[in-house]
Design an enzyme around this catalytic site. Structure first.
Site, PDB file in Angstrom:
ATOM      1  N   GLU A  98       0.383  -1.207  -0.342  1.00  6.57           N
ATOM      2  CA  GLU A  98       0.297   0.275   0.076  1.00  6.57           C
ATOM      3  C   GLU A  98       0.872   0.744  -0.091  1.00  6.57           C
ATOM      4  O   GLU A  98       0.669   2.272  -0.515  1.00  6.57           O
ATOM      5  CB  GLU A  98      -0.953   0.176   1.432  1.00  6.57           C
ATOM      6  CG  GLU A  98      -2.478  -1.494   1.099  1.00  6.57           C
ATOM      7  CD  GLU A  98      -2.222  -2.725   1.891  1.00  6.57           C
ATOM      8  OE1 GLU A  98      -0.456  -2.647   2.040  1.00  6.57           O
ATOM      9  OE2 GLU A  98      -2.586  -3.035   2.268  1.00  6.57           O
ATOM     10  N   LYS A 114     -17.430  -1.206   5.838  1.00  6.93           N
ATOM     11  CA  LYS A 114     -17.618  -2.077   4.680  1.00  6.93           C
ATOM     12  C   LYS A 114     -19.394  -2.579   4.618  1.00  6.93           C
ATOM     13  O   LYS A 114     -20.106  -2.433   3.797  1.00  6.93           O
ATOM     14  CB  LYS A 114     -17.157  -3.713   5.685  1.00  6.93           C
ATOM     15  CG  LYS A 114     -17.555  -4.920   3.908  1.00  6.93           C
ATOM     16  CD  LYS A 114     -17.203  -6.182   4.498  1.00  6.93           C
ATOM     17  CE  LYS A 114     -16.816  -7.026   3.775  1.00  6.93           C
ATOM     18  NZ  LYS A 114     -15.924  -8.681   3.551  1.00  6.93           N
ATOM     19  N   PHE A 128     -11.088  -8.024  13.192  1.00  3.30           N
ATOM     20  CA  PHE A 128     -10.217  -8.031  12.887  1.00  3.30           C
ATOM     21  C   PHE A 128      -9.457  -7.287  11.846  1.00  3.30           C
ATOM     22  O   PHE A 128     -10.484  -6.788  11.032  1.00  3.30           O
ATOM     23  CB  PHE A 128     -10.387 -10.036  11.541  1.00  3.30           C
ATOM     24  CG  PHE A 128      -9.404  -9.888  10.633  1.00  3.30           C
ATOM     25  CD1 PHE A 128      -8.083 -10.664  11.920  1.00  3.30           C
ATOM     26  CD2 PHE A 128      -9.684 -10.338   9.357  1.00  3.30           C
ATOM     27  CE1 PHE A 128      -7.771 -10.907  10.387  1.00  3.30           C
ATOM     28  CE2 PHE A 128      -8.748 -10.664   8.611  1.00  3.30           C
ATOM     29  CZ  PHE A 128      -7.426 -11.434   9.247  1.00  3.30           C
ATOM     30  N   GLN A 129      -8.476  -6.889  11.939  1.00  7.29           N
ATOM     31  CA  GLN A 129      -7.738  -6.088  10.708  1.00  7.29           C
ATOM     32  C   GLN A 129      -9.089  -4.746  10.901  1.00  7.29           C
ATOM     33  O   GLN A 129      -9.322  -4.075   9.940  1.00  7.29           O
ATOM     34  CB  GLN A 129      -8.463  -6.619   9.745  1.00  7.29           C
ATOM     35  CG  GLN A 129      -7.150  -7.532   9.247  1.00  7.29           C
ATOM     36  CD  GLN A 129      -7.117  -7.528   7.314  1.00  7.29           C
ATOM     37  OE1 GLN A 129      -8.081  -7.386   6.556  1.00  7.29           O
ATOM     38  NE2 GLN A 129      -6.029  -8.313   6.805  1.00  7.29           N
ATOM     39  N   MET A 172      23.816   9.843   2.387  1.00 11.22           N
ATOM     40  CA  MET A 172      23.495  11.018   3.243  1.00 11.22           C
ATOM     41  C   MET A 172      24.233  10.308   4.739  1.00 11.22           C
ATOM     42  O   MET A 172      25.034  11.425   4.886  1.00 11.22           O
ATOM     43  CB  MET A 172      22.818  11.193   3.012  1.00 11.22           C
ATOM     44  CG  MET A 172      22.451  12.787   3.776  1.00 11.22           C
ATOM     45  SD  MET A 172      23.572  13.508   3.091  1.00 11.22           S
ATOM     46  CE  MET A 172      22.571  14.153   1.579  1.00 11.22           C
TER      47      MET A 172
END
Lengths: 578, 162
Positions: A50, A162, A112-113, A484
């Site tokens: 993502e 959802k 969940f999630q 760097m």
């Protein structure tokens, strides 16, 4: 006709002119994905992580000026999008990130999630919504795009539980009315009195400098800026974010300013008697010690965001408004004004800048010079890429030395060609953002100048590039160290390279590129650099990964001396200060 | 220097969290906070007291104004204003009620209850008034205190309305 929440979402996105969605499906987003499947107008790009989705949408937005759109699922999908959101927020990039959320009745139950996306993303978004009623979707999408793209742009999150997008619940799609928010009315036109004051101050100055940043690009003010300086003929510098807004090949352009800005740009800022700041925010990588910043300068600051004005450096003449409209007004006022700029003083000032450039300016033709060393200098890589692409590529980059070399040595003559994470400094930005640019401009050359550290942070997107046929060119400036970090360790930690090298663990990037179905070249010798790049760029339909081994010990210079330095305190080379 | 900031905020989900979060994100402190819906209930009025230099407060106000749900914000301390706070104070049972009533009279004080379990009083006043009162009552052993946080209003014709 009645539509489900998922179909409403797709229709609303279509009405905003969305062409691409960058995303990744998952449980809470599956109703939405079914709606994506059931339509043909918007193409979904399946990334491999993502973070890649947010950066790709971000690259698309930076190159086109249109908002980038992302869809992720709840929980880890949402949290993986956080770095990309923060990146876009710091650089004021318009994104609309839609996150699936667990069903309304599960919110707050540690299901969940489940992650509180609104809470987690709050400090790094311009605004956010949680959709509570399916019927609200068209209006929320409309408002979100309005907020993301107007005023000082920025990312907006829309969290959708959802059940809101369930296919069985259908509602009438009501086309939203024009957005009108009593609490959000960004200023467009500048105050005429301030414009008058600014014109007078500019025309009475003797050592003026134009300092233009990312806001001038976001505000599409390149034409105005060039027109303004046609009249004034004064030195111009751009921030890292502003490169390209003023043509690099113009005689008044001094290059980038700040931490790794050119000697002449930093000297000009420090010694100016007037600084015209345009869509720039005086960040700490520019000003060095604020109390020592440009001691003699009056400051005019044009910005659409009033909170950016007088935040770090007090503005003598603040101008709140869109950069484009403000510059139009300023040009008009300057043309009308009876005062004329002292051309003799300005010409003396321009000569002074030429002298500074001659003294310690950057060497833009290192690659032409003979050298005893067979080692490739990282700067030469950028110079060769510039030569081979005829200076007309879209260049994305990651973060570190290669980013600074690209900014210093690739001359950007047009805005929106230089795509990098300036504010947040996000490693891993380069490759996915290049994908977004390539999707927007399939016929243009898109180059990702990166390093072997950064590229490994989102390397999985090589797979996405194969799936969607995105033949970007990746130039890996490989110094086998986190360059760097190593530079700072050289300068401040007596060369103790804590966790900045990989020993012998670097992958074979050529094989890696090939494993992903692409082409890979490795370059270790100086005389092979140009020809290999020519070969790589000649492969028009293929992603080519060019792994260039460069001199490990090279540092980026100039570099502002900190802490406690001013803008004229610079390291010019190893051990040599101004 | 103490500042009293008043703001009108849309009554939308998460709006208050954005304001509170912003103070922390930008490195400022909230000393007190009061919030309740006003007018038609579509928006709330917040009063925040904080401390900071003039330029710091100017920056806070600009950042607050940037929040999409903020309708208006004002620094009441810039001019004449009324500032008031309500406090409920619980102390042990008081035998000599007149002395207590005398102490709290100037602060619209009321004794809400006084029995074996406790004495509960309510007062309104500026934060300083209430601080002072609490110092006086300390001798009587304070069991529990609750304060509403300051609310404020411009004194003059100046208003903060939609």
């Amino acid at each position: 006709m009645k539509l489900s929440g998922g179909d409403m979402l797709m229709r609303a996105l279509r009405e905003e002119g969305v062409k691409f969605i960058f995303g990744y499906p998952g449980g809470a987003a599956l109703h939405i994905y079914d709606a994506i499947f059931n339509q043909k107008k918007i193409e979904h790009i399946l990334v491999r992580h993502e973070q890649g989705a947010t950066h790709a949408a971000d690259g698309y937005a930076r190159a086109t000026g249109k908002p980038g759109v992302v869809i992720v699922t709840s929980g880890p999908g949402a949290t993986n999008a956080i770095t990309g959101l923060a990146t876009a927020y710091m650089d004021s990039i318009p994104l609309v990130v839609i996150s699936g959320q667990v069903a309304s009745h599960l919110i707050g139950t540690d299901s969940f999630q489940e992650t509180d996306m609104i809470g987690v993303s709050r400090p790094i978004v311009k605004h956010s919504y949680i959709v509570q009623k399916t019927e609200d979707i068209p209006a929320i999408i409309n408002e979100a795009f309005h907020i993301a793209t107007t005023g000082r742009p920025g990312p907006v999150v829309i969290d959708i539980p959802k059940d809101i997008t369930a296919p069985e619940n259908k509602f009438e799609y009501k086309k939203p009315a024009k957005v009108s928010l009593r609490s959000y009315q960004p200023k467009i036109h500048p105050h005429p009195g301030q414009i008058k004051k600014a014109a007078k101050a500019i025309l009475s100055s003797e050592r003026p400098v134009i300092y233009a940043g990312g806001g001038a690009i976001m505000g599409n003010a390149s034409t105005q800026l060039k027109a303004l300086n046609k009249i004034l003929n004064i030195p111009v510098t751009n921030t890292l974010m502003g490169l390209g807004v003023y043509p690099a090949n113009d005689k008044h352009f001094m290059g980038m300013l700040g931490m790794h800005g050119t000697y002449q740009a930093n000297m000009a800022m420090h010694n100016a008697d007037l600084i015209l700041a345009i869509g720039a925010r005086f960040d700490d990588r520019i000003t060095n010690t604020p109390s020592k910043f440009a001691p003699d300068a009056r400051i005019i600051h044009i910005d659409v965001d009033p909170a950016s004005i007088s935040k770090i450096i007090n503005a003598d003449i603040p101008i709140v408004g869109q950069v484009k409209e403000s510059l139009d007004a300023l040009i008009k006022e300057i043309k009308r004004s009876k005062i004329k700029i002292d051309s003799e003083a300005v010409s003396k000032w321009n000569d002074q800048i030429k002298a500074w450039t001659a003294m310690h300016g950057l060497d833009h033709e290192m690659y032409l010079k003979k050298s005893k060393s067979k080692l490739i200098m990282p700067q030469e890589v950028v110079q060769q890429v510039y030569r081979v692409t005829k200076g007309d590529a879209y260049v994305t980059s990651d973060v570190g030395q290669h980013q600074m070399f690209a900014a210093q040595y690739y001359h950007f003559n047009k805005p929106r060609r230089w795509i990098n994470s300036g504010g947040l400094g996000t490693m891993g930005f380069g490759l996915p953002s290049a994908m977004g640019v390539k999707l927007a401009f399939p016929n243009k050359e898109v180059v990702c100048i990166t390093g072997e550290g950064s590229i490994q942070m989102c390397i999985q997107e090589l797979s996405t590039c194969l799936q969607y046929g995105l033949p970007v060119k990746i130039i890996n400036i490989n110094n086998q160290a986190l360059g760097m970090v190593r530079q700072w360790q050289d300068m401040n930690y007596s060369g103790r390279y804590a966790a900045s090298t990989y020993e012998e663990s670097l992958p074979d990037f050529v094989k890696l590129a090939e494993a992903y179905g692409h082409k890979g070249f490795k370059v270790t010798q100086r005389n092979k650099l140009g020809p290999t790049l020519e070969k790589a760029f000649a492969l028009k339909d293929q992603l080519v990964f060019v792994d260039v081994y460069v001199d490990q010990s090279e540092h980026v210079y100039p570099m502002l001396v900190s802490p406690n330095g001013s803008m004229q305190d610079m390291w010019l080379s190893r051990g040599k200060k101004t | 220097m103490k500042r009293v900031l008043a703001m009108l905020v849309e009554n939308k989900p998460g709006a208050l969290a954005r304001v509170v979060g912003l103070f922390h994100q930008r490195g400022y402190n909230i000393e007190s906070l009061n919030v309740a819906p006003v007018d038609d209930g579509s928006y709330s009025r917040l009063t925040v007291t904080t401390r900071g230099t003039e330029s710091a407060v100017e920056q806070i106000m600009k950042q607050i104004n940037k929040l999409i749900d903020i309708i208006k914000v004002a620094d009441l301390t810039e001019g004449e204003h009324h500032e008031l706070e309500l406090a409920l104070i619980k102390i042990a049972k008081v035998n000599d009620l007149t002395s207590i009533k005398k102490i709290i009279k100037s602060m619209n004080g009321k004794v809400l209850k006084n029995d074996e379990s406790a004495c509960v009083i309510s007062v309104t006043g500026t934060s300083i008034d209430i601080n002072n009162l609490l110092k006086v009552l300390k001798k009587k052993k304070i069991i529990e205190t609750v304060r509403s946080g300051s609310i404020g209003l411009h004194e003059s014709k100046k208003t903060l309305t939609i």
